[in-house]
Design an enzyme around this catalytic site. Structure first.
Site, PDB file in Angstrom:
ATOM      1  N   GLU A 148      72.597  43.433  15.806  1.00 32.06           N
ATOM      2  CA  GLU A 148      72.449  43.718  14.386  1.00 32.06           C
ATOM      3  C   GLU A 148      71.001  43.718  13.919  1.00 32.06           C
ATOM      4  O   GLU A 148      70.189  42.924  14.385  1.00 32.06           O
ATOM      5  CB  GLU A 148      73.233  42.715  13.534  1.00 32.06           C
ATOM      6  CG  GLU A 148      72.674  41.310  13.514  1.00 32.06           C
ATOM      7  CD  GLU A 148      73.342  40.421  12.460  1.00 32.06           C
ATOM      8  OE1 GLU A 148      73.641  40.902  11.349  1.00 32.06           O
ATOM      9  OE2 GLU A 148      73.536  39.232  12.764  1.00 32.06           O
ATOM     10  N   GLU A 247      79.958  37.175   4.873  1.00 31.67           N
ATOM     11  CA  GLU A 247      78.787  36.409   5.305  1.00 31.67           C
ATOM     12  C   GLU A 247      77.786  36.341   4.146  1.00 31.67           C
ATOM     13  O   GLU A 247      76.738  36.974   4.161  1.00 31.67           O
ATOM     14  CB  GLU A 247      78.141  37.035   6.545  1.00 31.67           C
ATOM     15  CG  GLU A 247      77.173  36.087   7.235  1.00 31.67           C
ATOM     16  CD  GLU A 247      76.383  36.753   8.350  1.00 31.67           C
ATOM     17  OE1 GLU A 247      76.264  36.148   9.428  1.00 31.67           O
ATOM     18  OE2 GLU A 247      75.854  37.862   8.135  1.00 31.67           O
TER      19      GLU A 247
END
Length: 262
Positions: A148, A247
């Site tokens: 990511e 998140e």
């Protein structure tokens, strides 16, 4: 909508091992975690306590990070860190073991900051090798390694989706690994100035995972200005079938009092 609660950033008022049960009590059936231990190779007892907390709560572990170092201290992964490469490699079997026992198949490998005294070329070569090793290590349980882009870490080199996709392409070219995919964290991408809508149009069907938070502030959906519902819905329409990772930062009492429609 199938959400999974990141219990490393949410419900932090509670001890770590109480958070899966709290997520279940809030109405969720899935959780994900950053690496929940202080070392790459925790004791068997530590691992058992973690696994039991998830199993006893009756939730599915959908994602787990490889050891990323001291996150509060600014570390963002061991993958491309030459002096800690062995630590990363030692972590792979532990991660795969937890995944096998709990049925988790998605494993996030943070790339790592640029390190003084090591050239970018050397770090990238080590990173590619370790990604290939990690991919091989989880392949036997049907696992996928996630990569990511990250914001808020000045020395982290993967800022936009294409940065991560270029690394994934290199690893595939050099090792043949097919089980490495982009983790599309819409918050990080937006903060870093990526064209999130364009990334979705081009790559959503191949996303390994999606995570969301609003901007500014990395708060719950609806606290900022990002069109998270639209982005999630479009990703679904283009073929993404996985979980949506929650998140973001929000106090426990208001953590889930939003109504994202996607």
């Amino acid at each position: 909508m199938t959400y999974t609660v990141n219990c490393s950033i949410l419900l932090t008022e509670l001890p770590l091992l109480e958070r899966p049960a709290a997520a279940k009590a809030a109405g969720f059936d899935a959780v994900e975690f950053w690496w929940p231990f202080g070392t790459s190779v925790p004791t068997d007892a530590e691992v058992s306590r973690f696994e039991n907390a998830i199993a006893d709560a009756g939730v599915q572990l959908t994602g787990l990070n490889f050891n990323a170092g001291d996150m509060p201290g600014g570390d963002r992964g061991l993958l491309s860190w030459p002096a800690r490469s062995t630590e990363f490699q030692d972590n792979i079997d532990v991660v795969a073991g937890i995944g096998e026992r709990l049925g988790c198949k998605a494993f996030n490998a943070l790339y790592g900051n640029r390190i003084d005294g090591a050239s970018a070329q050397r770090q990238d070569a080590i990173g590619a090798e370790n990604l290939a090793t990690a991919a091989a290590g989880v392949a036997g349980i049907g696992g996928t390694v996630l990569l990511e882009p990250v914001s808020g870490a000045p020395r982290y080199p993967l800022l936009k989706a294409q940065d991560a996709l270029d690394v994934i392409a290199r690893v595939k070219r050099e090792s043949g690994a097919e089980n490495i995919k982009l983790l599309a964290d819409f918050y990080h991408l937006a903060v870093n100035g990526d064209d999130v809508a364009a990334v979705i149009e081009k790559h959503a069907s191949g996303f390994g995972h999606i995570q969301i938070a609003d901007n500014p502030g990395r708060g719950a959906p609806g606290t900022g200005q990002l069109p998270l519902g639209e982005w999630v819905a479009r990703s679904r329409a283009l073929g993404y079938q996985g979980y949506i990772g929650l998140e973001y930062k929000e106090p426990a009492e208001t953590a889930f009092s939003w109504a994202l429609r996607a």
